[in-house]
Design an enzyme around this catalytic site. Structure first.
Site, short mmCIF file in Angstrom:
data_model
loop_
_atom_site.label_atom_id
_atom_site.label_comp_id
_atom_site.label_asym_id
_atom_site.label_seq_id
_atom_site.Cartn_x
_atom_site.Cartn_y
_atom_site.Cartn_z
N TYR A 98 -13.34 -5.58 -1.32
CA TYR A 98 -13.55 -4.14 -1.15
C TYR A 98 -12.41 -3.40 -1.82
CZ TYR A 98 -14.40 0.43 0.87
OH TYR A 98 -14.65 1.77 1.02
N ASP A 132 -5.31 -6.08 -5.47
CA ASP A 132 -5.53 -4.99 -4.52
C ASP A 132 -4.83 -5.37 -3.22
OD1 ASP A 132 -6.44 -3.23 -2.58
OD2 ASP A 132 -8.49 -3.16 -3.35
N LYS A 182 -2.49 2.24 3.05
CA LYS A 182 -2.22 1.91 4.45
C LYS A 182 -0.73 1.93 4.78
CE LYS A 182 -6.58 -0.61 4.83
NZ LYS A 182 -7.37 0.39 5.56
#
Length: 448
Positions: free
Chosen positions: A143, A235, A264
């Site tokens: 994702y 990622d 995050k």
């Protein structure tokens, strides 16, 4: 548990927001999500006063938990009190950039943006601009945010958009392959090597049940991208500053990508994203290069302060020892429980990430003494090796509906807040305690 206030709030939300939520995964809880009123350490309290041990941690950003240490809180408040934003550079964004460059192997220069999605959008554009090529190789189940270049399904020969609103012509430049499949990568480079700008992968699949790479897989990606003049992009929106400590997952695996995306934790719980990597590549961003990238809120001083204070606190204290130790205890305890009560299931995770995947098949119960004892590591000698998930399709074949429709709700009734579906991972924070771990293991034992 009483949920009257959450039900009322959700009824109101349905009138003004699609699905009653601002991010689709939040609606996975049926018949409606509970609404959180406040956080406290490793816990959340909902709108009806119910208290839960929180292993979601905002889907990963809250390394320190809900109660920020005083020094972290003070640093954030000081920057917020001086003004929300200015439209010019500030010292705090330089400070955070210098911290990241010092600690993350791949990062020589960095550009801050506003979300993990924006980071991967910008990284893909940068890779294409730098190489002059079009195609991006991605992993099934990886994702990379809500962006057109990666919301693509199908296979390498027949890619197709995985969302309405994305033209087929966009998907034609994306090449999806299974994670951990070296042969598939070779085939793709044999067919399209001259037009592959980058391979984009999470070091560990984190939105598909936590899937570790097999030994040598990332080294293989590094080698084949070098051979073909393509870029390797990690990622690390999920794993960054969580797996491998301040060096991120790339330091744990010993593989240095050309570019890394962050989100995050790097923003300390505030909206953030970043793209870092080799200076000669990152310099292709405007204004020094020809790849346009800009944003009104990029490098927002309050976010930069939250990220820097969080990472400095982690560097100066026992944060990683604490969260990784609790994560190890959780996974070891879960491995024992699963071996006894649900031997086909697989415990996954590393450092402060964990998950139980409801895999359908497994080895004989009598052979499990030799299994990976603190989460699947894809060791060929492990008796689970032939059964543990190697890619997204393996996780999707698990009992995902049982996890969501039965298990999740029964855990909630025991006061344990887990991620909203079988695929999202779960996180340990500095605010969690030994008692939280023991209570959670007892709940797993009772519900499983």
């Amino acid at each position: 548990m009483n949920h009257d206030n959450s039900r009322t709030l959700y009824d109101r939300a349905l009138s003004v927001m699609p699905g009653g939520v601002n991010s689709a995964v939040r609606a996975a809880i049926e018949p409606y999500p509970f609404f959180v009123r406040r956080g406290a350490g490793g816990h959340v309290v909902d709108a009806d006063g119910n208290r839960y041990i929180d292993w979601v941690m905002g889907l990963g950003p809250l390394l320190l938990g809900h109660d920020l240490p005083e020094s972290v809180r003070a640093g954030i408040q000081r920057n917020a009190s001086e003004g929300p934003m200015y439209g010019t550079p500030t010292e705090i964004e330089v400070d955070l950039a210098e911290f990241v460059v010092r600690h993350v192997p791949s990062v020589e220069k960095i550009r801050f943006v506003n979300s993990g999605t924006e980071a991967t959008v910008s990284a893909v554009r940068l890779a294409r601009g730098y190489t002059g090529r079009n195609k991006i190789v991605v992993m099934h189940g990886g994702y990379h945010g809500a962006q057109e270049s990666t919301l693509v399904g199908g296979d390498a020969e027949n890619p197709s958009p995985s969302s309405a609103g994305i033209p087929q012509s966009f998907a034609e430049h994306t090449v999806p392959v299974p994670f951990n499949d070296e042969d598939a990568i070779r085939d793709v480079f044999d067919a399209h090597g001259d037009d592959i700008a980058a391979v984009l992968t999470e070091p560990i699949l984190g939105n598909y049940g936590i899937v570790h790479p097999e030994e040598g897989y990332h080294e293989f990606l590094r080698q084949i991208t070098d051979e073909h003049g393509s870029l390797l992009i990690f990622d690390e929106v999920i794993t960054g500053f969580r797996v491998g400590g301040l060096g991120c997952a790339q330091s744990e695996f010993g593989v240095t990508p050309d570019l890394t995306t962050f989100g995050k934790i790097i923003g300390g719980g505030f909206p953030v994203g970043a793209i870092g990597g080799r200076a000669d590549i990152v310099e292709h961003f405007a204004p020094t290069g020809d790849v346009f990238q800009a944003g009104t809120f990029s490098g927002h001083p309050v976010t930069m302060a939250a990220g820097l204070e969080t990472l400095q606190f982690a560097a100066a204290n026992d944060v990683y020892d604490h969260v990784n130790g609790l994560g190890d205890r959780l996974r070891r305890g879960l491995s024992d429980i699963v071996a006894d009560q649900a031997p086909s299931y697989t415990v996954t995770g590393t450092d402060s990430m964990f998950k139980v995947i409801f895999t359908r098949d497994g080895p004989g119960k009598e052979s499990l003494e030799e299994q990976c004892d603190a989460g699947c590591r894809q060791h060929p000698t492990c008796p689970r090796y032939d059964y543990c998930p190697k890619n997204a399709a393996d996780v999707k074949d698990a009992e995902t509906e049982r996890w969501r429709r039965i298990f999740w709700g029964e855990m909630k009734d025991q006061g344990i807040f887990l991620s909203q579906n079988q695929f999202e991972c779960q996180f340990v924070s500095y605010g969690h305690t030994d008692d939280d771990v023991e209570e959670t293991l007892e709940a797993y034992k009772d519900v499983l």
